[in-house]
Design an enzyme around this catalytic site. Structure first.
Site, mmCIF file in Angstrom:
data_model
loop_
_atom_site.group_PDB
_atom_site.id
_atom_site.type_symbol
_atom_site.label_atom_id
_atom_site.label_comp_id
_atom_site.label_asym_id
_atom_site.label_seq_id
_atom_site.Cartn_x
_atom_site.Cartn_y
_atom_site.Cartn_z
ATOM 1 N N TYR A 6 18.578 26.727 -15.870
ATOM 2 C CA TYR A 6 18.285 27.019 -14.405
ATOM 3 C C TYR A 6 18.121 25.848 -13.569
ATOM 4 O O TYR A 6 17.564 24.686 -13.946
ATOM 5 C CB TYR A 6 17.154 28.014 -14.271
ATOM 6 C CG TYR A 6 17.629 29.431 -14.417
ATOM 7 C CD1 TYR A 6 18.033 30.064 -15.922
ATOM 8 C CD2 TYR A 6 17.650 30.463 -13.467
ATOM 9 C CE1 TYR A 6 18.461 31.300 -15.876
ATOM 10 C CE2 TYR A 6 17.983 31.659 -13.765
ATOM 11 C CZ TYR A 6 18.363 32.206 -15.148
ATOM 12 O OH TYR A 6 19.011 33.302 -15.251
ATOM 13 N N TYR B 103 15.798 22.915 -15.409
ATOM 14 C CA TYR B 103 14.980 23.368 -16.709
ATOM 15 C C TYR B 103 15.927 24.251 -17.802
ATOM 16 O O TYR B 103 16.616 24.951 -17.236
ATOM 17 C CB TYR B 103 13.682 24.091 -16.477
ATOM 18 C CG TYR B 103 13.583 24.909 -15.426
ATOM 19 C CD1 TYR B 103 13.649 24.524 -13.756
ATOM 20 C CD2 TYR B 103 13.842 26.361 -15.409
ATOM 21 C CE1 TYR B 103 13.681 25.816 -12.918
ATOM 22 C CE2 TYR B 103 13.683 27.339 -14.529
ATOM 23 C CZ TYR B 103 13.997 27.074 -13.292
ATOM 24 O OH TYR B 103 13.802 28.105 -12.414
ATOM 25 N N GLU C 61 15.073 39.867 -4.938
ATOM 26 C CA GLU C 61 16.601 39.760 -4.391
ATOM 27 C C GLU C 61 17.412 40.862 -3.981
ATOM 28 O O GLU C 61 17.011 42.175 -4.302
ATOM 29 C CB GLU C 61 17.112 39.116 -5.785
ATOM 30 C CG GLU C 61 16.809 37.928 -6.446
ATOM 31 C CD GLU C 61 17.639 37.113 -6.940
ATOM 32 O OE1 GLU C 61 18.550 37.548 -7.613
ATOM 33 O OE2 GLU C 61 17.314 35.918 -6.794
ATOM 34 N N TYR D 47 15.063 27.428 -20.469
ATOM 35 C CA TYR D 47 14.123 28.600 -20.882
ATOM 36 C C TYR D 47 14.466 28.510 -22.690
ATOM 37 O O TYR D 47 15.328 28.080 -22.967
ATOM 38 C CB TYR D 47 14.526 29.915 -20.337
ATOM 39 C CG TYR D 47 14.019 30.275 -18.731
ATOM 40 C CD1 TYR D 47 14.669 30.346 -17.720
ATOM 41 C CD2 TYR D 47 12.553 30.478 -18.564
ATOM 42 C CE1 TYR D 47 14.258 30.414 -16.475
ATOM 43 C CE2 TYR D 47 12.151 30.576 -17.542
ATOM 44 C CZ TYR D 47 12.997 30.583 -16.346
ATOM 45 O OH TYR D 47 12.279 31.115 -15.023
ATOM 46 N N ARG E 47 26.121 31.952 -11.127
ATOM 47 C CA ARG E 47 25.496 32.579 -10.060
ATOM 48 C C ARG E 47 24.913 31.497 -9.162
ATOM 49 O O ARG E 47 24.181 30.576 -9.668
ATOM 50 C CB ARG E 47 24.436 33.647 -10.520
ATOM 51 C CG ARG E 47 23.578 34.135 -9.034
ATOM 52 C CD ARG E 47 22.787 35.380 -9.604
ATOM 53 N NE ARG E 47 21.737 35.858 -8.623
ATOM 54 C CZ ARG E 47 21.993 36.951 -7.731
ATOM 55 N NH1 ARG E 47 23.174 37.090 -7.372
ATOM 56 N NH2 ARG E 47 20.868 37.298 -6.849
HETATM 57 C C1 LIG Z 1 17.213 35.572 -10.928
HETATM 58 C C2 LIG Z 1 16.894 34.398 -10.652
HETATM 59 C C3 LIG Z 1 16.040 33.447 -11.100
HETATM 60 C C4 LIG Z 1 15.332 33.826 -12.264
HETATM 61 C C5 LIG Z 1 14.595 32.840 -12.989
HETATM 62 C C6 LIG Z 1 14.633 31.361 -12.428
HETATM 63 O O1 LIG Z 1 13.700 30.420 -13.182
HETATM 64 C C7 LIG Z 1 15.309 31.328 -11.324
HETATM 65 O O2 LIG Z 1 15.135 29.980 -10.759
HETATM 66 C C8 LIG Z 1 15.671 29.549 -9.556
HETATM 67 C C9 LIG Z 1 16.093 32.082 -10.690
#
Ligand SMILES: C=Cc1ccc(O)c(OC)c1
Length: 170
Positions: A25, A17, A70, A19, A47
């Site tokens: 992401y 997706y 995290e 944002y 990352r």
């Molecule tokens: C910080 C990790 C993080 C932040 C937003 C996300 O949509 C995500 O999806 C795996 C991971």
């Protein structure tokens, strides 16, 4: 993708997706309490993380929340509406991740001690909070505990290969 109504339909999904701020992401809902993910662009693009423990719930039919904290101290809450190809995510970054994102841009699983010492060394507050809607453009059920889905670092053109089927995991 057939109607995704219940948790049993949501678990096993591989979603990619964008944002509304342009960050790309990718998430794999590996099982009831675990995700793997890759970040393809944005503040921490590059990352990637496997076996992050999370809380996953169905809010109502077709609406699911995944939240976690995290080793960096970043907290995340994601609300997925896969039947509408929509999500809303909130990322609560500690000040240090906003100021030194490059420390976190790696395969985190091999660098947990670095994340832990960084979160002690640098400042947490004020946090950098990023609430964003996003558009899901790829959804596939890869089944539970499929270690092939997220098994290498993100690279330029990887998303296109997954969307086209050139890169597949089944
Ligand atoms: C910080 C990790 C993080 C932040 C937003 C996300 O949509 C995500 O999806 C795996 C991971």
């Amino acid at each position: 993708m057939s109607n995704i109504k219940n948790l049993e339909d949501f678990i096993g999904l591989h979603l990619i997706y964008t944002y509304d701020n342009g960050w790309n992401y990718e998430i794999y809902v590996k099982n009831e309490d675990t995700i793997d993910y890759r970040i393809h662009s944005g503040m921490v693009g590059g990352r990637w993380v496997r076996d992050q423990k999370v809380d996953i719930v169905k809010l109502v039919d077709g609406v699911f929340k995944i939240c976690w904290t995290e080793p960096t101290g970043t907290d995340v809450s994601l609300d997925f509406m896969p039947n509408e190809n929509k999500l809303h995510g909130v990322i609560f970054f500690p000040k240090w991740v906003h100021e030194h994102p490059e420390i976190t841009v790696r395969y985190q699983n091999d660098f947990i001690p670095l994340m832990e010492e960084s979160r002690e060394k640098y400042e947490t507050y004020p946090k950098y909070v990023v609430p964003e809607f996003g558009t899901i453009f790829y959804t596939k059920n890869e089944g539970k505990n499929n270690e092939k889905v997220i098994s290498e670092a993100p690279y330029e053109g990887m998303i296109d290969k997954m969307v086209s089927g050139e890169l597949s995991f089944s």
